[in-house]
Enzyme design. Structure first.
Site: not given
Length: 227
Positions: A134, A138
């Site tokens: 990600h 995040k």
């Protein structure tokens, strides 16, 4: 419908845009305006058909407490808070509110969940691992989606101990790979999100679904009802 979107980040902003495209009126409230859920008063919440939260693990629990205590209907796309799930479920049911939560609102990822369950059933003797990638902003790692995949695999075969490898790189929207390996071969399920739009569309459709309901659901339970 009139929707309240909590969070002015990339996903929250896209949720608001998609909601407008689908003909809804939208109010967006950022975390700077809503410290400790201060903006989520009963008179303010009363005007909305549903609330969609894409904030942070640090902010979401206070937001849920405020919304559910006032009987709101809430879609939560934020992850990293599930240690509070029992309390939030109890609050929603006690206040006749509605809570729909999920680690991923993408229709493609919901298909990945189903295929992962089928793979675990078909190849119980294989060893499994999960890799997820990600964007660098995040905050939770492993991702909620990876933890859901792990739970699916281990629920099908309680003897499994599935390892998750997490990467945080650039602006990656989300890559999840489930690998099943034996001494003879290797099989992988691979899902890559090219943008956050799939998550946003799923969250808005979830808000449309929950707007006239009371209760608590995990998104996997109702995703097929969205058509």
């Amino acid at each position: 419908m009139l929707l309240l979107v909590l969070g002015r980040g990339k996903t929250g902003s896209l949720v608001a845009s998609v909601a407008h495209e689908r003909g809804h009126s939208v109010r967006v409230v950022g975390e700077e305006e809503n410290r400790n859920a201060a903006a989520l008063t009963a008179p303010f919440l009363a005007g909305f058909d549903a609330v969609i939260d894409f904030t942070t693990p640090e902010a979401v629990v206070a937001n849920m407490r405020a919304c559910l205590a006032n009987g709101a209907r809430m879609v939560v796309g934020t992850t990293g808070w599930y240690q509070h799930l029992y309390d939030m479920r109890s609050l929603a049911l006690r206040k006749n509110a509605a809570l729909l939560y999920g680690t991923n609102y993408s229709v493609g990822v919901q298909t990945l969940f189903r295929l992962t369950r089928e793979l675990a059933k078909a190849l119980p003797q294989y060893q499994y691992s999960i890799t997820e990638t990600h964007h660098i902003d995040k905050k939770d790692a492993p991702s909620g989606t990876a933890l859901t995949l792990k739970q699916i695999l281990e629920s099908e075969n309680p003897e499994l101990k599935v390892e998750i490898t997490s990467h945080r790189e650039g602006d990656a929207s989300g890559l999840h790979v489930v690998q099943a390996r034996s001494e003879s071969d290797c099989l992988e399920l691979h899902h890559e999100a090219f943008s956050r739009r799939g998550f946003a569309e799923g969250a808005v459709r979830a808000a449309e679904w929950i707007a006239d309901k009371h209760g608590v659901w995990e998104f996997q339970e109702i995703a097929a009802q969205l058509g």
